[in-house]
Motif scaffolding. Sequence first.
Motif, PDB file in Angstrom:
ATOM      1  N   PHE A 160       0.833  -1.199   0.000  1.00  0.00           N
ATOM      2  CA  PHE A 160       0.000   0.000   0.000  1.00  0.00           C
ATOM      3  C   PHE A 160       0.872   1.255   0.000  1.00  0.00           C
ATOM      4  O   PHE A 160       0.535   2.270  -0.621  1.00  0.00           O
ATOM      5  CB  PHE A 160      -0.916   0.001   1.226  1.00  0.00           C
ATOM      6  N   THR A 175      -8.249   4.233  -7.197  1.00  0.00           N
ATOM      7  CA  THR A 175      -9.332   3.912  -6.270  1.00  0.00           C
ATOM      8  C   THR A 175     -10.540   3.313  -6.967  1.00  0.00           C
ATOM      9  O   THR A 175     -11.260   2.507  -6.381  1.00  0.00           O
ATOM     10  CB  THR A 175      -9.760   5.172  -5.484  1.00  0.00           C
ATOM     11  N   ARG A 230      -8.846  -0.619  -7.946  1.00  0.00           N
ATOM     12  CA  ARG A 230      -9.503  -1.249  -6.796  1.00  0.00           C
ATOM     13  C   ARG A 230     -10.549  -2.256  -7.275  1.00  0.00           C
ATOM     14  O   ARG A 230     -10.756  -3.297  -6.662  1.00  0.00           O
ATOM     15  CB  ARG A 230     -10.141  -0.197  -5.892  1.00  0.00           C
ATOM     16  N   ASN A 250     -15.932   1.323  -1.046  1.00  0.00           N
ATOM     17  CA  ASN A 250     -15.178   2.582  -0.977  1.00  0.00           C
ATOM     18  C   ASN A 250     -15.035   3.232  -2.343  1.00  0.00           C
ATOM     19  O   ASN A 250     -14.974   4.455  -2.461  1.00  0.00           O
ATOM     20  CB  ASN A 250     -13.787   2.341  -0.373  1.00  0.00           C
ATOM     21  N   LEU A 281      -8.962   8.442   2.354  1.00  0.00           N
ATOM     22  CA  LEU A 281      -8.948   7.003   2.096  1.00  0.00           C
ATOM     23  C   LEU A 281      -7.537   6.434   2.164  1.00  0.00           C
ATOM     24  O   LEU A 281      -7.335   5.281   2.556  1.00  0.00           O
ATOM     25  CB  LEU A 281      -9.572   6.708   0.727  1.00  0.00           C
ATOM     26  N   ASN A 282      -6.542   7.243   1.788  1.00  0.00           N
ATOM     27  CA  ASN A 282      -5.156   6.800   1.922  1.00  0.00           C
ATOM     28  C   ASN A 282      -4.760   6.641   3.382  1.00  0.00           C
ATOM     29  O   ASN A 282      -4.119   5.670   3.778  1.00  0.00           O
ATOM     30  CB  ASN A 282      -4.211   7.795   1.240  1.00  0.00           C
ATOM     31  N   SER A 288      -6.836   6.221   5.920  1.00  0.00           N
ATOM     32  CA  SER A 288      -7.605   5.072   6.404  1.00  0.00           C
ATOM     33  C   SER A 288      -6.991   3.774   5.889  1.00  0.00           C
ATOM     34  O   SER A 288      -6.933   2.767   6.611  1.00  0.00           O
ATOM     35  CB  SER A 288      -9.059   5.187   5.932  1.00  0.00           C
ATOM     36  N   GLY A 289      -6.515   3.809   4.644  1.00  0.00           N
ATOM     37  CA  GLY A 289      -5.914   2.623   4.043  1.00  0.00           C
ATOM     38  C   GLY A 289      -4.657   2.181   4.763  1.00  0.00           C
ATOM     39  O   GLY A 289      -4.421   0.982   4.960  1.00  0.00           O
ATOM     40  N   TRP A 290      -3.831   3.154   5.170  1.00  0.00           N
ATOM     41  CA  TRP A 290      -2.632   2.821   5.947  1.00  0.00           C
ATOM     42  C   TRP A 290      -3.013   2.041   7.199  1.00  0.00           C
ATOM     43  O   TRP A 290      -2.442   0.991   7.506  1.00  0.00           O
ATOM     44  CB  TRP A 290      -1.897   4.098   6.366  1.00  0.00           C
ATOM     45  N   GLN A 295      -5.799   0.504   7.769  1.00  0.00           N
ATOM     46  CA  GLN A 295      -6.485  -0.742   7.435  1.00  0.00           C
ATOM     47  C   GLN A 295      -5.512  -1.846   7.060  1.00  0.00           C
ATOM     48  O   GLN A 295      -5.853  -3.033   7.158  1.00  0.00           O
ATOM     49  CB  GLN A 295      -7.484  -0.512   6.305  1.00  0.00           C
ATOM     50  N   ASN A 330     -12.562  -0.282  11.414  1.00  0.00           N
ATOM     51  CA  ASN A 330     -11.686  -1.178  10.653  1.00  0.00           C
ATOM     52  C   ASN A 330     -10.900  -2.140  11.537  1.00  0.00           C
ATOM     53  O   ASN A 330     -10.271  -3.077  11.035  1.00  0.00           O
ATOM     54  CB  ASN A 330     -10.704  -0.363   9.805  1.00  0.00           C
TER      55      ASN A 330
END
Length: 476
Positions: free
Chosen positions: A49, A75, A79, A272, A296-297, A299-301, A303, A386
Motif C-alpha cells: 500500500f 481507487t 480497486r 469505498n 482514504l489513503n 484510512s488505508g494505511w 487498514q 476497521n
Amino acid sequence: MERELREKLLQVAEDNVSNEESLKSKIWSETKKMWIVAAPAILIRFSTFGINVVSQAFVGHIGATELAAYALVFTVLLRFSNGILIGMSSGFGTLCGQAYGAKQYHKLGIYLQQAWIVLVSVAAILCPLLVFAAPVLKALGQDEHIAETAGPIALWFIPLTFSFAVLCACNIFLQSQSKIIVLSCLSAVSLLVHISLSWLLTVRYKFGITGAMISTTLAYWMPNVGQLIYIISGGCRETWSGFTMSAFNDLGHTVKIAVSSSLMSSLDLWYNTTLLLLTGNMENAEVSVDALSICLNISGWAQMISLGFMGTASVRVSNELGRRNAGAAKFAILMTVFTSFSIALVLFVLFLVYRAQLAYMFTKSEDVAGAVARLSPLLAYTLLLNGVQPVLSGVAMGAGRQGTVTYVNLGSYYLIGIPLAVILGFVLKLQVQGVWIGMIIGSTVQTVTLVIMTCITDWDEQVSLAQERINRPLIS
C-alpha cells in the motif's frame, strides 16, 4: 471436619492457580502463532500500500488535476480489478490453509498453480478496463478533464494488475504455511527503493507522471521475482514439488470457490470505490475527490494492519479446522479480534491528535487540507471500525463461508449504505460528509452482523465441512 474443609479450600486454590497458569500459557502460545503470521503480513500490506501512497504523494505535488486523475484510476479502476483478484485468491487461501492444517502438503503446490492459472487469466480479461479508462470514467459521470488526464495514467497500471495476480497467489500459498518473512523483507526493500527512485525521477530529473509510474512498476515486480525464486528454488520443499498437469484437474471446483470468495471481497472493496464515484459527481469535484482520496489513503494505511490480521484470522482458523480443533479455532478468533481492535483504538487516538498535519503530506492546497479537516471525525470512526470488520471477514474466509458473507455485504452495503449515502449527500445536501456518513452506517450494520454470525456459528460443524473439502479428490 475443619481439616477436610481446609484441604478442600487448598485444593480449590491450587486448581485456580493451575487454571490461571494454563490460560496464560494458552494466551502466550496463541499470541506467538498469531504474530508469526500477522507481523510479516502487516509489513507486506504496509509496503504494498505504501508504494501507492508514495506514488500518489509525488503525483500530488505535480498538480491537483494529476492527483485527482491518479486517485480515480487507483481507487476506482484498480480497486475494482484488485478486488476481484484479492477475492479469488482468498478462496485458494481457504483450500491451502485447511490442507496445510490436515498435513496434506502436496495439495498446496497444486492449489498455487491453479491460482496462477485463474488469476493471470482474470487479469488479462480485466485489462480493457484500463485501456479504455477515459471513456469508462466519463460514463461513470466523472469530470471530463480529470477523466482525460486519467487515460494515459491508467495504461501504466496494466503491468501492475498482472503483478498483483502473481503476488496474491504466492502470498496465499506462503501465508497458509506461516512462511512470509522473506516476502515481507522483499516488500519493505521495494518500498525503500521506490521512495528513492520516485524522488530521483520526478523531482531531480522532472519526468513527472512517467517517472512516478516507472518507479511504481519496478516496486511492484521486485518482491514478485524474489518470492518466485524462493518458492521454486527450495524454500517450500514440503509443499512445492514442481510444475504438474494435476493443476488442471478439478479446476472447475476451485474456480467455483474462488468466484464465491471474489464476490465477498469485491463487494467490500467496491464499497469505498462507490464513495469516491459519488464524490466525483459533486460540485467542486477536484477538491472533493482530492480530499476524499487523502482520507482514504490515511484510512488505508491503518487498514493494512487490520487486513494483516484478516489474513492471520483466515490462516489460524483454516489451520485449526484442518486439524479438527474447533476449540483452538474459537480461541484464535477471540485473540485476533481483541488484538486488532486494541491497535485500532490507539490509532484512533493518534489520528485525533495529529489530524491537522497529515493532509499536507499529500497536497499543497489549503482548500484540500481544509476539506480533509472537515472529514476528520468520520475518518476517526472509520479507523476504529476497521479494527474489527476485516478480521471477522478473515474468520469467514478461513472457514470457507465467503458465500454467506457475500449476502451480508450485499445487504448492508448496497441496500442500506449506498442509498443512505445518496440521500444524505445529494438530497439533504450534506455533500461528501453526508455520503461518508451513509457509507459508515452500512459498514456498522455489516460489522454487527458479522459479530452475531461468528458468535452463533457451530464450529464443530465447520470442522466437518472442512474435512469434506480437504478430502475431496482432485479429479481430472
